[in-house]
Design an enzyme around this catalytic site. Structure first.
Site, mmCIF file in Angstrom:
data_model
loop_
_atom_site.group_PDB
_atom_site.id
_atom_site.type_symbol
_atom_site.label_atom_id
_atom_site.label_comp_id
_atom_site.label_asym_id
_atom_site.label_seq_id
_atom_site.Cartn_x
_atom_site.Cartn_y
_atom_site.Cartn_z
ATOM 1 N N LYS A 60 8.768 -59.533 -31.588
ATOM 2 C CA LYS A 60 8.092 -58.340 -32.102
ATOM 3 C C LYS A 60 8.216 -58.331 -33.605
ATOM 4 O O LYS A 60 9.159 -58.914 -34.156
ATOM 5 C CB LYS A 60 8.744 -57.076 -31.531
ATOM 6 C CG LYS A 60 7.859 -55.854 -31.584
ATOM 7 C CD LYS A 60 6.917 -55.768 -30.392
ATOM 8 C CE LYS A 60 5.993 -54.589 -30.480
ATOM 9 N NZ LYS A 60 5.210 -54.429 -29.238
ATOM 10 N N GLY A 77 -0.238 -38.937 -26.059
ATOM 11 C CA GLY A 77 -0.737 -40.019 -26.935
ATOM 12 C C GLY A 77 -2.209 -40.258 -26.662
ATOM 13 O O GLY A 77 -2.616 -40.383 -25.499
ATOM 14 N N GLY A 124 -4.088 -42.643 -28.605
ATOM 15 C CA GLY A 124 -4.443 -43.795 -29.428
ATOM 16 C C GLY A 124 -5.104 -44.846 -28.552
ATOM 17 O O GLY A 124 -5.740 -44.522 -27.543
ATOM 18 N N ASN A 125 -4.908 -46.098 -28.886
ATOM 19 C CA ASN A 125 -5.525 -47.171 -28.106
ATOM 20 C C ASN A 125 -5.185 -47.040 -26.623
ATOM 21 O O ASN A 125 -6.065 -46.997 -25.766
ATOM 22 C CB ASN A 125 -5.054 -48.533 -28.666
ATOM 23 C CG ASN A 125 -5.538 -49.696 -27.809
ATOM 24 O OD1 ASN A 125 -5.276 -49.753 -26.613
ATOM 25 N ND2 ASN A 125 -6.271 -50.613 -28.396
ATOM 26 N N GLY A 164 -3.466 -44.547 -24.801
ATOM 27 C CA GLY A 164 -3.692 -43.256 -24.138
ATOM 28 C C GLY A 164 -5.165 -42.972 -23.912
ATOM 29 O O GLY A 164 -5.542 -42.463 -22.849
HETATM 30 P P1 NAD Z 1 -1.748 -45.986 -31.413
HETATM 31 O O1 NAD Z 1 -1.239 -45.947 -32.786
HETATM 32 O O2 NAD Z 1 -3.157 -46.423 -31.178
HETATM 33 O O3 NAD Z 1 -1.580 -44.536 -30.721
HETATM 34 C C1 NAD Z 1 -0.404 -43.780 -30.738
HETATM 35 C C2 NAD Z 1 -0.790 -42.358 -30.332
HETATM 36 O O4 NAD Z 1 0.393 -41.574 -30.198
HETATM 37 C C3 NAD Z 1 -1.667 -41.626 -31.347
HETATM 38 O O5 NAD Z 1 -2.655 -40.893 -30.648
HETATM 39 C C4 NAD Z 1 -0.695 -40.657 -32.035
HETATM 40 O O6 NAD Z 1 -1.353 -39.490 -32.521
HETATM 41 C C5 NAD Z 1 0.179 -40.331 -30.838
HETATM 42 N N1 NAD Z 1 1.466 -39.726 -31.195
HETATM 43 C C6 NAD Z 1 2.312 -40.027 -32.200
HETATM 44 N N2 NAD Z 1 3.388 -39.229 -32.155
HETATM 45 C C7 NAD Z 1 3.211 -38.410 -31.092
HETATM 46 C C8 NAD Z 1 3.960 -37.384 -30.504
HETATM 47 N N3 NAD Z 1 5.138 -36.998 -31.003
HETATM 48 N N4 NAD Z 1 3.454 -36.772 -29.409
HETATM 49 C C9 NAD Z 1 2.275 -37.137 -28.900
HETATM 50 N N5 NAD Z 1 1.531 -38.111 -29.384
HETATM 51 C C10 NAD Z 1 1.984 -38.731 -30.470
HETATM 52 O O7 NAD Z 1 -0.744 -46.903 -30.571
HETATM 53 P P2 NAD Z 1 -1.000 -47.604 -29.180
HETATM 54 O O8 NAD Z 1 -1.394 -49.008 -29.416
HETATM 55 O O9 NAD Z 1 -1.834 -46.724 -28.321
HETATM 56 O O10 NAD Z 1 0.502 -47.659 -28.616
HETATM 57 C C11 NAD Z 1 1.114 -46.554 -27.961
HETATM 58 C C12 NAD Z 1 2.348 -47.044 -27.238
HETATM 59 O O11 NAD Z 1 1.975 -48.050 -26.290
HETATM 60 C C13 NAD Z 1 3.424 -47.683 -28.115
HETATM 61 O O12 NAD Z 1 4.691 -47.411 -27.573
HETATM 62 C C14 NAD Z 1 3.123 -49.171 -27.997
HETATM 63 O O13 NAD Z 1 4.256 -49.984 -28.278
HETATM 64 C C15 NAD Z 1 2.739 -49.234 -26.537
HETATM 65 N N6 NAD Z 1 1.957 -50.412 -26.166
HETATM 66 C C16 NAD Z 1 0.782 -50.684 -26.790
HETATM 67 C C17 NAD Z 1 0.056 -51.795 -26.390
HETATM 68 C C18 NAD Z 1 -1.294 -52.093 -26.959
HETATM 69 O O14 NAD Z 1 -1.977 -52.970 -26.414
HETATM 70 N N7 NAD Z 1 -1.757 -51.398 -27.984
HETATM 71 C C19 NAD Z 1 0.544 -52.641 -25.382
HETATM 72 C C20 NAD Z 1 1.752 -52.323 -24.759
HETATM 73 C C21 NAD Z 1 2.445 -51.200 -25.170
#
Ligand code: NAD
Length: 408
Positions: A104, A215, A217-218, A220
């Site tokens: 990572k 969440g 983001g991507n 959620g």
């Molecule tokens: P992202 O940056 O696209 O989205 C993160 C989201 O979380 C945003 O909507 C942000 O507003 C929200 N957020 C931040 N703080 C918050 C809080 N206190 N309460 C509620 N929402 C909050 O990131 P992502 O890629 O969607 O990743 C989210 C999680 O999934 C992370 O833990 C990441 O490690 C994990 N993950 C991501 C992937 C991937 O393919 N992107 C793969 C495996 C795991």
């Protein structure tokens, strides 16, 4: 304040107690990363000043193949967080049956404060400083929180310029027209859905579930769309600014548009504004943490009323909260299984780049489904064999596979 790496080591210790055959020496090796690299990245800012950023790459374990794992840009990212995420990546690749190890990376930065040019120089700087230890057969990074396909393109381009590497397989999560895989964008959310569907009946969940998602983001937002497309009802969603609730179900397409125009989820028509804390404590069938670590802790686990927690974020539940949920008979589908769809399609991208192939979206999704159904069944069987949680089932499956291959 919870240190995510300490949480990860508590989980490892617990797994070691459940299957003593793993052995003290193997567990000792799993407690430490192969390499833990810190770098300084000088960036010329738009105002002419030089600013130095701190970056990281942790190469945790490559028993099963090249290190694999995302890069996180966040103001609170530090070496402990990156180490924990690298450890979980090692187990995740093992659980998903991939020929990949775990790593990572990250940079301590608030990317919203940078211009596009500054962001590009910073990203290229990260790839320059680490070029020696990256590459298709060494270590293959990907996106994570706040890193995008465009950032992967800059890094990949920088890496290829320095090393002369030509396959493009050194970074995954690239845009499709720059060697990315079809389906990578939605892979984590979709993979989570395949895991959920495989386990749904065994977890005694109804055919149509009410779902709350932390969440947007991507991960959620794709999860929300996919659950709704499959007939489930998403009753609540939150982001860093707060959440919304509608017992009749949210229209995710309209919600995305609302967020784009207003900048937040708040005041979405017909819905009630709620806090993030309240979202985690809603009565629902499935609670999906899809934001950050340490969201369900000993402070709020007692108040969780969901029937099942599906962890799409990494490390959202602390070990103390895990115990509380276990006692409350609320199964937790663990991160290293539930969100492994992302790394699985990243692996497909690497494989396609090395073979010079391009698979259709349907082919990618079919392979993804197969991988995740298989992993889910194995983990469920392991948790039943040891009469333990799904998290410990996943740890045991992952650790046993690594141990079998270590020093082989
Ligand atoms: P992202 O940056 O696209 O989205 C993160 C989201 O979380 C945003 O909507 C942000 O507003 C929200 N957020 C931040 N703080 C918050 C809080 N206190 N309460 C509620 N929402 C909050 O990131 P992502 O890629 O969607 O990743 C989210 C999680 O999934 C992370 O833990 C990441 O490690 C994990 N993950 C991501 C992937 C991937 O393919 N992107 C793969 C495996 C795991």
């Amino acid at each position: 304040m919870h240190n995510p790496f300490e949480n990860a080591m508590t989980q490892l210790e617990k797994a070691a107690q459940i299957n003593k055959n793993l052995g003290a020496e193997f567990i000792a090796e799993m407690r430490v990363p192969d390499r833990d690299i810190r770098i300084s990245i000088p960036v010329r800012m738009d105002n002419g000043a030089l600013k130095i950023f701190e970056g990281y790459r942790v190469q945790y374990n490559n028993t099963l193949g090249p290190y694999k794992g995302g890069i996180r840009y966040h103001s609170e990212t530090d070496i402990n967080e990156v180490k924990a995420l690298a450890f979980w990546m090692t187990l995740k690749c093992s659980v998903a049956g991939l020929p990949m190890g775990g790593g990572k990376g990250g940079i301590t930065v608030e990317p919203r404060n940078l211009s596009k040019g500054e962001l590009e120089r910073l990203s290229r700087g990260w790839a320059q400083k680490l070029a020696d230890v990256l590459g298709p057969q060494k270590d293959v990074p990907a996106p994570d929180v706040n890193t995008t396909p465009e950032i992967m393109t800059w890094m990949n381009d920088e890496f290829m310029k320095i090393t002369g590497e030509k396959t493009g397989a050194s970074f995954t999560g690239k845009p499709v027209d720059k060697g990315g895989s079809e389906g990578r964008d939605s892979a984590t959310g979709l993979g989570g859905y395949y895991v959920f569907e495989t386990l749904r009946e065994k977890l005694r969940l109804p055919e149509k579930c009410n779902v709350a998602i932390q969440g947007f983001g991507n991960v959620g937002s794709h999860a929300a769309e996919i659950f709704v497309q499959n007939g489930h009802t998403v009753i609540a969603i939150s982001d860093s600014k707060g959440g919304i609730y509608d017992a009749d179900g949210l229209d995710i397409t309209k919600l995305s548009e609302h967020k784009k125009t207003t900048g937040s989820l708040a005041n979405f028509p017909k819905s009630e504004n709620i806090s993030n804390e309240k979202l985690l404590e809603l009565e629902c069938d499935v609670l999906i943490p899809a934001a950050f670590e340490n969201q369900i802790t000993e402070a709020n686990a007692e108040n969780v009323k969901a029937r099942v927690v599906l962890e799409l974020a990494n490390g959202p539940t602390t070990p103390e909260a895990d115990e509380i949920l276990f006692k409350k008979d609320i199964p937790v589908v663990p991160d290293i299984l539930a969100n492994s769809g992302g790394v699985t399609v990243s692996y497909f991208e690497w494989d396609q780049n090395l073979k010079g192939e391009h698979w259709s979206e349907a082919e990618v999704f079919e392979k993804l489904k197969g991988h995740l159904e298989n992993a889910s069944e194995k983990i469920l069987a392991k948790s039943l064999e040891y009469n333990t949680s799904l998290r410990m089932g996943a740890f045991l499956v992952a650790l046993e596979r690594i141990k079998e291959n270590m020093h082989a």
